[in-house]
Design an enzyme around this catalytic site. Structure first.
Site, PDB file in Angstrom:
ATOM      1  N   LYS A  51      85.968  30.522  47.898  1.00  0.00           N
ATOM      2  CA  LYS A  51      87.149  29.670  47.765  1.00  0.00           C
ATOM      3  C   LYS A  51      87.149  28.396  48.617  1.00  0.00           C
ATOM      4  O   LYS A  51      87.696  27.370  48.193  1.00  0.00           O
ATOM      5  CB  LYS A  51      88.404  30.490  48.061  1.00  0.00           C
ATOM      6  N   SER A  77      97.081  35.482  46.992  1.00  0.00           N
ATOM      7  CA  SER A  77      97.198  36.797  47.622  1.00  0.00           C
ATOM      8  C   SER A  77      96.244  36.945  48.799  1.00  0.00           C
ATOM      9  O   SER A  77      96.215  37.988  49.438  1.00  0.00           O
ATOM     10  CB  SER A  77      96.925  37.900  46.595  1.00  0.00           C
ATOM     11  N   ASN A  79      92.455  35.083  49.443  1.00  0.00           N
ATOM     12  CA  ASN A  79      91.245  34.286  49.617  1.00  0.00           C
ATOM     13  C   ASN A  79      91.507  32.783  49.509  1.00  0.00           C
ATOM     14  O   ASN A  79      91.047  31.996  50.344  1.00  0.00           O
ATOM     15  CB  ASN A  79      90.181  34.712  48.600  1.00  0.00           C
ATOM     16  N   GLN A  82      93.497  31.537  52.612  1.00  0.00           N
ATOM     17  CA  GLN A  82      92.698  31.266  53.804  1.00  0.00           C
ATOM     18  C   GLN A  82      91.901  29.973  53.656  1.00  0.00           C
ATOM     19  O   GLN A  82      91.772  29.194  54.608  1.00  0.00           O
ATOM     20  CB  GLN A  82      91.745  32.430  54.062  1.00  0.00           C
ATOM     21  N   GLY A 182      82.827  25.794  37.085  1.00  0.00           N
ATOM     22  CA  GLY A 182      82.023  24.833  37.830  1.00  0.00           C
ATOM     23  C   GLY A 182      80.540  25.068  37.663  1.00  0.00           C
ATOM     24  O   GLY A 182      79.753  24.130  37.506  1.00  0.00           O
TER      25      GLY A 182
END
Length: 205
Positions: A51, A77, A79, A82, A182
């Site tokens: 992430k 939730s 990942n 952060q 990506g």
């Protein structure tokens, strides 16, 4: 299609330059199960997931455009929460994360430790999008979406860019949809052919 792929593959290249030094170049591993299978363990990435690639690219792009908002906001939730907290703190932007009440306490604590303000009270998976719009209107923060954002997608695509430079041929890809998007942009530019993306049927995206 070729013009579309070229345009976005170039953005992935620029994203790799932009986030260089902010994220780790994770290793490429082989497995005894199949000699042709390669693993890209993004669990070794900063914050423990892929992430930060997207979060850093989105927030650094935002600042580079001269758009310095009062702060950034996200719904997650764990990942993505952060990742946004880390990227925002790096450029000195406040980060506000809406996290459902039943989220993993360790990830909530890690998000706070990275400097983000966390709102959990009354937040559920069902109402979080509505609460997000309300808080954005109140504070004027800019949304860093976990997957519906080209800057995030381009950042996630950097995960496979180094893999392809190692002369690894990629035809079947497994992962979350945002990183798959990506990756496909980069791989289709290098080898124009049909790709197969695989994601678990329980994935929220």
């Amino acid at each position: 299609m070729n013009g579309f792929v070229e345009q976005h593959a170039e953005q992935v290249r620029l994203a790799a330059e932009r986030i260089h030094g902010r994220v780790r170049r994770t290793p490429t591993l082989t497995t005894d199960l199949d000699a042709e299978v390669r693993l890209k363990p993004e669990c070794f990435q900063v914050t423990g997931s892929f992430k930060p690639r997207g979060a850093f690219n989105a927030i650094l792009s935002l600042v580079a455009r001269g758009d310095r908002p009062p702060g950034v906001i996200a719904v997650s939730s764990g990942n993505h929460a952060q990742a946004v907290a880390l990227a925002a703190s790096t450029v000195g932007l406040p980060a506000l994360i809406l996290i459902p009440e039943d989220a993993n306490p360790a990830k909530v604590a890690a998000t706070r430790a990275l400097g983000a303000e966390v709102i959990q009270e009354g937040i559920t998976f069902a109402n979080r999008e509505q609460r997000l719009r309300e808080v954005m209107a109140e504070r004027g923060f800019v949304l860093v979406h976990p997957f519906d954002d080209w800057d995030v997608i381009h950042g996630q695509g950097t995960a496979v860019r180094f893999l392809l430079h190692e002369s690894v041929s990629v035809s079947v890809i497994a992962g979350l949809i945002v990183i798959l998007a990506g990756i496909l942009l980069v791989n289709l530019r290098r080898v124009p052919r049909r790709e197969t993306a695989v994601e678990r049927d329980s994935a929220a995206a």
